[in-house]
Enzyme design. Structure first.
Site, mmCIF file in Angstrom:
data_model
loop_
_atom_site.group_PDB
_atom_site.id
_atom_site.type_symbol
_atom_site.label_atom_id
_atom_site.label_comp_id
_atom_site.label_asym_id
_atom_site.label_seq_id
_atom_site.Cartn_x
_atom_site.Cartn_y
_atom_site.Cartn_z
ATOM 1 N N ASP A 119 0.828 -1.196 0.000
ATOM 2 C CA ASP A 119 0.000 0.000 0.000
ATOM 3 C C ASP A 119 0.866 1.250 0.000
ATOM 4 O O ASP A 119 1.782 1.391 0.816
ATOM 5 C CB ASP A 119 -0.908 -0.006 1.230
ATOM 6 C CG ASP A 119 -1.851 1.173 1.238
ATOM 7 O OD1 ASP A 119 -2.886 1.080 0.560
ATOM 8 O OD2 ASP A 119 -1.538 2.189 1.892
ATOM 9 N N TYR A 120 0.551 2.168 -0.906
ATOM 10 C CA TYR A 120 1.348 3.392 -1.019
ATOM 11 C C TYR A 120 1.339 4.187 0.290
ATOM 12 O O TYR A 120 2.370 4.705 0.718
ATOM 13 C CB TYR A 120 0.844 4.269 -2.172
ATOM 14 C CG TYR A 120 1.607 5.571 -2.272
ATOM 15 C CD1 TYR A 120 2.852 5.595 -2.877
ATOM 16 C CD2 TYR A 120 1.100 6.749 -1.728
ATOM 17 C CE1 TYR A 120 3.582 6.770 -2.955
ATOM 18 C CE2 TYR A 120 1.812 7.921 -1.804
ATOM 19 C CZ TYR A 120 3.052 7.936 -2.412
ATOM 20 O OH TYR A 120 3.769 9.100 -2.474
#
Length: 185
Positions: free
Chosen positions: A106-107
């Site tokens: 996840d960024y």
């Protein structure tokens, strides 16, 4: 290909209006033109049909996911075309209440880690998984995603988002091998 929560909700609401509810069998009765009119791209329509078919055929038992380990549930989910690791991890965290899941791709998690540890580059999945985290009521992963992406229970409420930031500040990253506190959020 991700869509905004507002777009996803609008597409779901149009489907529900068309079908009355959104059962897997009902999804399979809709043609491409109908799904496109409801807001689905060609690829999203294909993935939606694949999920509906997997549920109907029994190759994906949604109720059984709750009885599986995180790794087993993730593996079952990613067998379905269109469901990747990130989607599986979001389902595990937010629908099945699995707070120990760390969505290391996840960024928001990667960016939060880089900020917390003053890194110039985003960390790899392996680097994040090696670090480990402590977990209380909600994991730091969940809290960061709620804060950075504005998703999850209570995310629409500014007061709740403030609580999330406060909860997040109570967590520390713990090295899994040494038990040493290595950073605080």
């Amino acid at each position: 290909q991700q869509v905004s929560l507002a777009s996803a909700k609008a597409a779901f609401d149009r489907l529900a209006a068309r079908l009355g509810e959104v059962p897997p069998r009902g999804l399979l009765t809709l043609g491409d033109d109908e799904l496109r009119a409801d807001g689905f791209s060609r690829q999203k329509a294909r993935y939606t049909r694949a999920l509906a078919a997997a549920v109907l055929e029994g190759s994906l038992d949604l109720d059984a996911l709750a009885t599986l380990t995180d790794a087993e549930a993730r593996a079952r989910l990613v067998e379905v075309p269109g469901i990747g690791r990130w989607t599986a991890e979001m389902l595990l965290m937010f629908r099945l209440g699995r707070p120990d899941v760390l969505p290391a791709d996840d960024y928001g998690i990667r960016k939060g880690y880089a900020i917390a540890f003053r890194k110039r580059e985003l960390p790899s999945r392996e680097e994040l998984e090696k670090r480990g985290v402590t977990v209380k009521k909600k994991s730091p992963s969940q809290l960061m995603i709620i804060n950075l992406h504005g998703t999850g229970p209570g995310a629409e409420d500014p007061a709740r988002r403030s609580e999330v930031l406060l909860e997040l500040s109570n967590y520390a990253t713990i090295h899994p091998a040494t038990g040493e506190r290595v950073a605080e959020f």
